[in-house]
Design a protein around this motif. Structure first.
Motif, PDB file in Angstrom:
ATOM      1  N   GLY A  46      -1.216   7.323   5.111  1.00 19.27           N
ATOM      2  CA  GLY A  46       0.210   6.508   4.286  1.00 19.27           C
ATOM      3  C   GLY A  46       1.598   8.081   4.603  1.00 19.27           C
ATOM      4  O   GLY A  46       2.715   7.377   4.593  1.00 19.27           O
ATOM      5  N   GLU A  53       1.180  -1.048   4.525  1.00 18.11           N
ATOM      6  CA  GLU A  53      -0.079  -1.301   3.672  1.00 18.11           C
ATOM      7  C   GLU A  53      -1.948  -0.844   4.426  1.00 18.11           C
ATOM      8  O   GLU A  53      -1.064  -0.685   5.021  1.00 18.11           O
ATOM      9  CB  GLU A  53      -0.090  -2.994   3.768  1.00 18.11           C
ATOM     10  CG  GLU A  53      -1.724  -3.221   2.577  1.00 18.11           C
ATOM     11  CD  GLU A  53      -2.062  -4.863   2.738  1.00 18.11           C
ATOM     12  OE1 GLU A  53      -3.026  -4.838   1.745  1.00 18.11           O
ATOM     13  OE2 GLU A  53      -1.237  -5.797   3.024  1.00 18.11           O
ATOM     14  N   ILE A  54      -1.817   0.293   3.943  1.00 19.06           N
ATOM     15  CA  ILE A  54      -3.593   0.819   4.067  1.00 19.06           C
ATOM     16  C   ILE A  54      -4.351   0.196   3.397  1.00 19.06           C
ATOM     17  O   ILE A  54      -4.382   0.470   1.611  1.00 19.06           O
ATOM     18  CB  ILE A  54      -2.859   2.620   3.749  1.00 19.06           C
ATOM     19  CG1 ILE A  54      -1.451   2.977   4.168  1.00 19.06           C
ATOM     20  CG2 ILE A  54      -4.402   3.381   4.470  1.00 19.06           C
ATOM     21  CD1 ILE A  54      -1.169   2.755   5.880  1.00 19.06           C
TER      22      ILE A  54
END
Length: 255
Positions: A46, A53-54
């Motif tokens: 992040g 989007e992780i």
């Protein structure tokens, strides 16, 4: 259509926090694609990839990958092991586990490997490149539409080397910028003429490409059903490959 506007469901980037992976994330976003990044350390990812989007997942643990691949329309592989003992588990096993997690669902694949994967005179790099070649064989056997990119040497291209050369047969050497590799991987997802092809990628003096469909169209397609690329040499015969690889190939062909 040679250049769709998007990839339905977006793109999952494997190896997204690496030097090429981060550039793939940026290139995909620049082309308007929804991007999802796979990471073992979600917090670190992040920080490296703000706004992306992780999703948590471990390439060595297939059970963690189902959520990562759910709903995406393409996967880009830019991963690689950091130590010699992990080439089979990561460079090869990561591809095998992602393909298994797809559970037969069709999507588009772009796989980054390396020049010299078909050579048998790579010295200390032989084991790494053999496992990368084996990962290529998995992708070809999977039945998914794919493009396999074998980049030349990183960090050696000159500032005026913007002309891209897509070679085949793994018989030459050269340099390419990491950002160029990322752009080619993403463009391959968006260009119909790139599907089913494997090529080495180099940069030479000259202008950057403008006709991507034409650039990919000049590359010979791999023979349908073959495990090796068009014009590859006969090194690493399938009959001498590990039993585990042949079992993986059989499983993919039957799925």
């Amino acid at each position: 259509m040679n250049h769709p506007d998007t990839v339905p469901g977006g793109v999952l980037v494997i190896g997204a926090t690496g030097s090429v992976g981060r550039l793939v994330v940026a290139a995909a976003a620049r082309h308007g694609l929804a991007v999802r990044a796979l990471a073992r350390d979600v917090g670190r990812a992040g920080r490296l990839l703000p706004g992306t989007e992780i999703v948590h997942g471990d390439l060595e643990d297939p059970e963690t990958l189902a959520r990562a691949v759910h709903g995406v329309g393409a996967v880009v592989f830019t991963h690689g092991a950091h130590n010699a003992g992990a080439y089979e588990r990561v460079d090869y096993g990561g591809v095998a586990n992602v393909l298994r997690a797809l559970d037969g669902r069709a999507l588009r694949i772009a796989l980054m490997t390396s020049i010299n994967v078909t050579r048998d005179d790579n010295g200390a790099y032989q084991d790494l490149l053999d496992w990368k070649r084996r990962s290529e064989r998995l992708v070809r056997a999977s039945g998914h539409p794919y493009t396999i990119v074998r980049p030349g040497w990183f960090d050696a291209a000159g500032p005026g080397d913007r002309r891209l050369v897509l070679a085949q047969g793994d018989r030459r050497s050269g340099a390419v910028d990491r950002a160029q590799v990322a752009e080619v991987l993403v463009r391959s997802l968006l260009t119909a003429t790139a599907a089913g092809k494997t090529f080495e990628l180099f940069a030479e003096a000259g202008p950057a490409p403008r006709d991507w469909a034409g650039l990919f169209a000049d590359v010979l397609a791999d023979v349908s059903g073959a495990v090796d690329a068009a014009q590859d040499s006969g090194t690493l015969p399938l009959a001498r490959e590990p039993e585990s690889l042949r079992a993986d190939l059989d499983r993919l062909r039957a799925s």
